[in-house]
Design an enzyme around this catalytic site. Structure first.
Site, short mmCIF file in Angstrom:
data_model
loop_
_atom_site.label_atom_id
_atom_site.label_comp_id
_atom_site.label_asym_id
_atom_site.label_seq_id
_atom_site.Cartn_x
_atom_site.Cartn_y
_atom_site.Cartn_z
N SER A 59 21.49 59.47 47.45
CA SER A 59 22.24 59.56 48.44
C SER A 59 23.47 59.87 47.62
O SER A 59 23.46 60.93 47.30
CB SER A 59 22.74 58.10 48.36
N ASP A 64 20.23 59.05 60.44
CA ASP A 64 20.60 58.17 59.31
C ASP A 64 22.69 58.11 60.20
O ASP A 64 22.93 58.68 60.05
CB ASP A 64 21.18 59.25 58.20
N HIS A 78 19.35 55.73 56.96
CA HIS A 78 19.94 56.15 55.33
C HIS A 78 18.70 55.21 53.99
O HIS A 78 19.22 54.29 54.22
CB HIS A 78 21.63 55.29 55.14
#
Length: 356
Positions: free
Chosen positions: A155, A283, A311
């Site tokens: 991320s 996501d 995600h």
């Protein structure tokens, strides 16, 4: 290209594939993982806490990739950069550490400032485009290593890692053999807007601000006058928080300037080492429309976009599912580009088997 983990039928959609793996899926195959904390002192009189995986008995398969299990400097090293408000306790960190333990790799997770459980000292925190800090941390991890080193960012950590690779260009190869970004918001404006609306704003924004605001207020107590306290308390979105805290503390004019200059997407083709950019098209944080669909011929970047995964979810298997397929797939891609048996390591393995 490794196969993308198949989402269980009972986990439909990006929201469930994000939330369930983080809370309930199994992140390791064996007993609890142990880490040894090492403190790195930064040039600006601050510190970074790095957690090294403790693995006294590396897996027997280590010899298959040409490493010396009991000679630490020769073992391949995975450097993992966590996401927003993550740590070595995050489910994905546990999963990658479990992979390292099962495969005889060394692993270290350097915590971004303020994420190790102790407030950092300088009048700053961390951010999505912090390529200078990434480079410094990689250099610390790389010291005294004679085996291959690879880096994975998850991320926020993945976007920052890609920004480092973009800025480093050809010189990146002297530090790491390859990099991978997992579910990274490489278009920060698109992701910032996505997380600030609809169900995302109700679920994830409060979750992040619940820890980010107290840390920011503690930073203000350390450094009075650093930012406007009332504006920070009034922030209800990450955009507003970044406008008061993240952007000005790290040299950006405002949130728009931060999101534009810190995004990895515009300069992906500047990367000169093998780089995997892995995203799920469902996501909730990273809109599919914001992702690049192709790279120019000869690019060092591989785009891997799966239909499912959420995600940083990628759960698979029977209930309650597990997330160990994700590091299996990412690290299979990494290993495919590494030398199979470095000469010095191979000789040491041979000598040990002959005299042991």
């Amino acid at each position: 290209m490794p196969a993308t983990p198949a989402a269980p039928w009972w986990l439909p959609g990006g929201q469930s594939q994000t939330i369930w793996p983080a809370l309930f899926a199994r992140s390791r195959a064996g007993e609890a993982l142990r880490f040894r904390r090492e403190r790195w002192f930064t040039p600006d009189a601050d510190f970074i806490d790095a957690d090294w995986l403790v693995d006294d008995q590396p897996a027997g398969r280590a010899a298959d990739i040409g490493v010396v299990p009991h000679d630490e400097p020769h073992r391949p090293l995975l450097v993992l950069f966590h996401g927003l408000e993550g740590s070595s306790r995050s489910h994905y960190a546990q999963a990658f550490a479990d992979w390292a333990r099962r495969n005889g790799w060394a692993m270290v997770l350097p915590h971004f400032r303020g994420c190790s459980g102790e407030l950092n000292l300088a009048p700053r925190a961390y951010h999505s485009g912090d390529h200078v800090e990434i480079g410094w941390m990689l250099a610390q991890a790389r010291r005294a290593r004679r085996g291959p080193v690879v880096a994975v960012g998850v991320s926020l950590g993945g976007n920052a890692l890609l920004r480092w690779a973009e800025e480093a260009g050809h010189s990146a190869a002297a530090v790491v053999s390859a990099v991978a970004a997992v579910c990274s918001p490489i278009d920060l404006a698109a992701s910032g807007e996505a997380i600030g609306r609809g169900l995302n704003r109700l679920i994830y924004t409060p979750m992040f601000l619940r820890t980010m605001k107290p840390k920011a207020l503690a930073k203000l107590a350390q450094h009075p006058g650093l930012f406007d306290r009332e504006r920070l308390l009034a922030a209800r979105t990450l955009r507003a928080f970044d406008n008061v805290f993240t952007a000005p503390l790290h040299g950006y004019r405002d949130t728009d300037d931060y999101w534009r200059r810190a995004s990895a997407k515009p300069a992906l083709d500047d990367i000169r080492i093998p780089a995997l950019v892995l995203n799920a098209l469902n996501d909730p944080f990273v809109p599919a429309a914001s992702l690049p669909r192709t790279m120019p011929p000869g690019s060092a970047v591989t785009l891997w976009q799966s239909a499912d995964g959420g995600h940083v979810g990628f759960a698979s298997g029977a209930f309650p599912a597990q997330v160990t397929d994700l590091p299996d797939a990412v690290m299979a891609w990494m290993q495919a580009g590494l030398p199979r048996r470095p000469p010095a390591a191979a000789a040491a393995v041979e000598a040990r088997s002959t005299h042991g």
